[in-house]
Motif scaffolding. Structure first.
Motif, mmCIF file in Angstrom:
data_model
loop_
_atom_site.group_PDB
_atom_site.id
_atom_site.type_symbol
_atom_site.label_atom_id
_atom_site.label_comp_id
_atom_site.label_asym_id
_atom_site.label_seq_id
_atom_site.Cartn_x
_atom_site.Cartn_y
_atom_site.Cartn_z
ATOM 1 N N THR A 89 -21.694 -23.668 12.662
ATOM 2 C CA THR A 89 -20.674 -23.256 13.603
ATOM 3 C C THR A 89 -21.082 -21.957 14.271
ATOM 4 O OG1 THR A 89 -18.455 -22.378 13.811
ATOM 5 C CG2 THR A 89 -19.395 -22.312 11.601
ATOM 6 N N ASN A 94 -15.409 -8.947 20.873
ATOM 7 C CA ASN A 94 -13.981 -8.726 21.160
ATOM 8 C C ASN A 94 -13.166 -8.222 19.978
ATOM 9 O OD1 ASN A 94 -13.748 -9.569 23.982
ATOM 10 N ND2 ASN A 94 -14.480 -11.524 23.195
ATOM 11 N N PHE A 95 -13.695 -8.371 18.786
ATOM 12 C CA PHE A 95 -12.964 -7.824 17.636
ATOM 13 C C PHE A 95 -13.770 -6.729 16.933
ATOM 14 C CE2 PHE A 95 -11.606 -7.565 13.243
ATOM 15 C CZ PHE A 95 -10.248 -7.341 13.412
ATOM 16 N N SER A 117 -18.450 -13.824 20.673
ATOM 17 C CA SER A 117 -17.084 -13.489 21.101
ATOM 18 C C SER A 117 -16.349 -12.606 20.097
ATOM 19 C CB SER A 117 -16.272 -14.761 21.351
ATOM 20 O OG SER A 117 -14.974 -14.399 21.790
ATOM 21 N N MET A 118 -16.325 -13.015 18.836
ATOM 22 C CA MET A 118 -15.556 -12.247 17.856
ATOM 23 C C MET A 118 -16.256 -10.945 17.459
ATOM 24 S SD MET A 118 -14.437 -15.687 16.003
ATOM 25 C CE MET A 118 -14.719 -16.922 17.251
ATOM 26 N N VAL A 167 -19.895 -20.823 16.999
ATOM 27 C CA VAL A 167 -18.770 -20.101 17.591
ATOM 28 C C VAL A 167 -17.955 -19.337 16.549
ATOM 29 C CG1 VAL A 167 -18.434 -21.389 19.720
ATOM 30 C CG2 VAL A 167 -17.498 -22.276 17.605
ATOM 31 N N ALA A 168 -17.868 -19.843 15.341
ATOM 32 C CA ALA A 168 -17.029 -19.185 14.326
ATOM 33 C C ALA A 168 -17.809 -18.198 13.462
ATOM 34 C CB ALA A 168 -16.367 -20.236 13.430
ATOM 35 N N ALA A 222 -17.169 -10.983 10.699
ATOM 36 C CA ALA A 222 -16.261 -9.858 10.980
ATOM 37 C C ALA A 222 -15.115 -9.829 9.965
ATOM 38 C CB ALA A 222 -15.714 -9.963 12.401
ATOM 39 N N GLY A 223 -14.642 -11.002 9.570
ATOM 40 C CA GLY A 223 -13.581 -11.066 8.561
ATOM 41 C C GLY A 223 -14.039 -10.478 7.236
ATOM 42 N N ALA A 224 -15.281 -10.773 6.872
ATOM 43 C CA ALA A 224 -15.809 -10.212 5.619
ATOM 44 C C ALA A 224 -15.954 -8.694 5.722
ATOM 45 C CB ALA A 224 -17.149 -10.863 5.282
ATOM 46 N N ILE A 230 -13.895 -6.797 7.348
ATOM 47 C CA ILE A 230 -12.542 -6.245 7.224
ATOM 48 C C ILE A 230 -12.235 -5.897 5.764
ATOM 49 C CG2 ILE A 230 -10.076 -6.853 7.378
ATOM 50 C CD1 ILE A 230 -10.780 -8.490 9.883
ATOM 51 N N ARG A 267 -12.625 -2.916 17.444
ATOM 52 C CA ARG A 267 -11.602 -2.627 16.439
ATOM 53 C C ARG A 267 -11.330 -1.130 16.303
ATOM 54 N NH1 ARG A 267 -10.647 -3.665 10.139
ATOM 55 N NH2 ARG A 267 -8.452 -4.228 10.325
ATOM 56 N N GLY A 301 -17.095 -14.540 13.711
ATOM 57 C CA GLY A 301 -15.742 -14.214 13.249
ATOM 58 C C GLY A 301 -15.662 -14.190 11.736
ATOM 59 N N ILE A 302 -16.342 -15.117 11.088
ATOM 60 C CA ILE A 302 -16.332 -15.133 9.619
ATOM 61 C C ILE A 302 -17.002 -13.863 9.090
ATOM 62 C CG2 ILE A 302 -17.202 -16.373 7.586
ATOM 63 C CD1 ILE A 302 -16.757 -18.998 9.187
ATOM 64 N N ILE A 346 -9.235 -0.008 19.518
ATOM 65 C CA ILE A 346 -7.895 -0.576 19.662
ATOM 66 C C ILE A 346 -7.053 -0.390 18.401
ATOM 67 C CG2 ILE A 346 -6.568 -2.712 20.169
ATOM 68 C CD1 ILE A 346 -8.285 -1.751 22.485
#
Lengths: 304, 292
Positions: free
Chosen positions: A51, A88-89, A84-85, A53-54, A60-62, A64, A93, A57-58, A96
């Motif tokens: 993946t 954008n995140f 993207s993540m 695209v994900a 970035a989640g780790a 966090i 972070r 993000g995964i 924002i």
């Protein structure tokens, strides 16, 4: 026997995974060659599903929850889907949300015949464009150790533009400064190796050059060591494997000019897609191209 | 629906019902005051209202206590229901530095560390891979992740939920399904339901209404056996963004729920409870507007 860059990366990662409760993730990490043998067979390795695209993000989640993840993108071209993540995140972070999201993005480049249009790109310039990232392009063992330390001591996501051509590198690359140089050449990533070859050829032809190696691209810290040789030669050139148009070479050249008021030329990959066959290659500016460009610039400077 | 609901479900105690009602009223009144502030030019950021969808977060927050919350861009209801700071969210919407994102985020990114709520950055569904990554990074944490039916179509949502299932990550995924992506109905966008698709890969999934009794039943069923997915059909009253309204809403769950409690004829004065909440909300908004 001196340690290679690849071995250095593997050891840094091993310590992170085994002693720091770090985590590394990516696609097919344990498949053929363990990413050019830069990943150790140890704990805390996560095989992501396919993946693109994900994946960012995964990771970035780790980040966090404090794992300081290493995300491996086996080819820099895949960053378009993965970014993207991260952009954008992770990168936003701090601005924002006043919180950090430190992801270490190992993004690997390669080049050569048969690699083709979607496995041969170098795209650190895109991340230089986005607020919130540190962007580096280490090519030696010591440089990699330094950028890792920088990552661990800060809380920004870091885009690490790696090039497979460097993984067997054992020696450090020192800046070369001469009192009577005609031009100051700034090399980035894989271009540094070609710049050094060009330097020798030009020297043998009677054209002395300064060579400055750039590893930290953002923030771009223009120290005296970087600027003074340019001020003296009054002519510079930045060589980088990204596309030249809106690329790192143009960006760094502009910053050098702004700071010194001296002319600095940019040299990167041409503004056309890469083909798989040899005649359609379009990668790191070749040694011969660098030599020709330097001769032209020096000739123009001297009114020849 | 994935699971045929053949008998009436109502596991809620009176205490549960009153707590849920108070939260629903609070969210409704909060956003009504926000609309007033918006219309009075006190709010200078796009706003995404939850009015009509209050029952979902009000009910889930009663029964599920997550360590981390990954809300969606339409997140006021999640923030308020799970106990986010009521002053800081107003300040954020008013662009004040005392806001929950220091006035830099506005409506979608509302966050509160004290309840584990991670702010949403605005791109629909991207909170799903973030939630899954956080669960992967710390498997001891229970995670709540909510998104809309538009986000459900983002490819990274399905693949991330699949990844959570593969690694048995403790995430409760909720889709607040208002049948609209901006104004485009779901039937014009797709012919499948996420709950069906996820059931196909082995995820515990159900597709239900936003009746608090139904929600509470499935939350209690799934919450200790995560990951799980619940699609909850609801009715958004206002536009995707802003305060506009096109038609009379097809359903108002708050009114339905309130009437149900009134009709049950207990000794508690339901209208009085709602009025007290209304007074509290109005007073708080008034105080913060004076400080803007």
């Amino acid at each position: 026997m001196a340690r290679t860059l690849g071995e250095t990366i593997r050891e840094i990662i091993r310590i992170h995974l085994e002693e720091n409760n770090g985590i590394i993730m990516g696609q097919c990490l344990s498949a053929v060659g363990w990413v050019n043998n830069t990943i150790p067979d140890t704990k805390n390795i996560v095989e992501l599903c396919m993946t693109d695209v994900a994946g960012g993000g995964i990771a970035a989640g780790a980040a966090i929850v404090g794992r300081r993840p290493i995300l491996v993108l086996r080819f820099q071209d895949f960053v378009f889907l993965n970014s993207s993540m991260l952009v954008n995140f992770a990168a936003k972070r701090k601005d924002i949300f006043q919180k950090s999201c430190p992801v270490f993005i190992r993004s690997l480049a390669t080049e050569g015949p048969g690699v083709g249009p979607v496995h041969s790109g170098v795209f650190h310039n895109i991340f230089m464009h986005m607020p919130g990232f540190r962007v580096v392009a280490p090519m030696t063992p010591l440089e990699y150790e330094k950028i890792w330390k920088e990552f661990m001591e800060n809380d920004d996501p870091m885009y690490v533009s790696e090039h497979r051509i460097s993984f067997n590198q054992t020696e450090e690359m020192k800046n070369i400064i001469h009192d009577d140089s005609k031009i100051t050449i700034y090399g980035i990533s894989s271009a540094r190796l070609n710049v050094l070859e060009a330097y020798e050829i030009l020297k043998n032809q009677g054209i002395k050059c300064n060579v400055i190696h750039l590893c930290n691209l953002k923030p771009l810290i223009l120290t005296d060591e970087v600027l003074k040789p340019l001020i003296k030669t009054k002519l510079g050139m930045v060589v980088d494997p990204c596309f030249e148009i809106c690329g790192a070479s143009e960006s760094v050249a502009y910053n050098l000019m702004k700071k010194t008021k001296m002319f600095v030329c940019a040299l990167g990959a041409e503004d056309r897609s890469v083909g798989a066959s040899v005649k359609y290659l379009n990668t790191t500016p070749a040694t011969s191209k660098i030599v020709d460009k330097v001769k032209k610039l020096v000739g123009e400077k001297e009114g020849k | 629906m994935d699971e045929k609901i053949t008998e009436k479900i109502d596991d809620l105690t009176k205490e549960d019902e009153l707590e849920i009602l108070k939260k629903m009223c609070y969210i409704r009144d909060f956003e009504k005051e926000l609309i007033k502030a918006f219309n009075n030019n006190c709010v200078h950021t796009p706003i995404y209202l939850s009015i009509g969808q209050e029952a979902i977060s009000a009910t889930i927050s009663r029964f599920f206590k997550p360590d981390l919350i990954f809300g969606q861009h339409r997140g006021h209801s999640t923030y308020l229901a799970f106990g986010g700071d009521k002053v800081k969210i107003i300040d954020e919407l008013l662009g004040m530095e005392t806001g929950c994102c220091c006035g830099r985020g506005g409506s979608p990114p509302v966050q509160d560390e004290n309840i584990g709520m991670v702010g949403h950055h605005g791109l629909i569904g991207e909170n799903v891979p973030l939630a899954v990554g956080a669960a992967l990074g710390d498997k001891s944490k229970k995670i709540y992740c909510v998104f809309g039916d538009g986000a459900a179509e983002e490819d990274y949502v399905f693949t991330s939920i699949g990844f959570a299932l593969t690694h048995k990550l403790p995430v409760l995924f909720i889709c607040e399904d208002n049948d609209l992506s901006i104004l485009t109905k779901k039937c014009d966008r797709r012919n499948w339901e996420l709950s069906d698709a996820l059931k196909g890969i082995g995820m515990p999934s159900v597709d239900i209404s936003d009746d608090p009794a139904e929600i509470s039943h499935y939350i209690n069923k799934f919450k200790d056996n995560l990951p799980a997915f619940i699609n909850i059909r609801t009715c958004r009253h206002h536009w995707h963004t802003g305060v506009g309204v096109d038609n009379v809403p097809e359903q108002d769950r708050l009114e339905l729920f309130k009437n149900k409690l009134i009709n049950e004829g207990k000794r508690i004065n339901i209208n009085e409870i709602c009025e007290n909440v209304n007074k509290e909300v109005k007073l708080l908004w008034q105080e913060r507007l004076e400080k803007q």
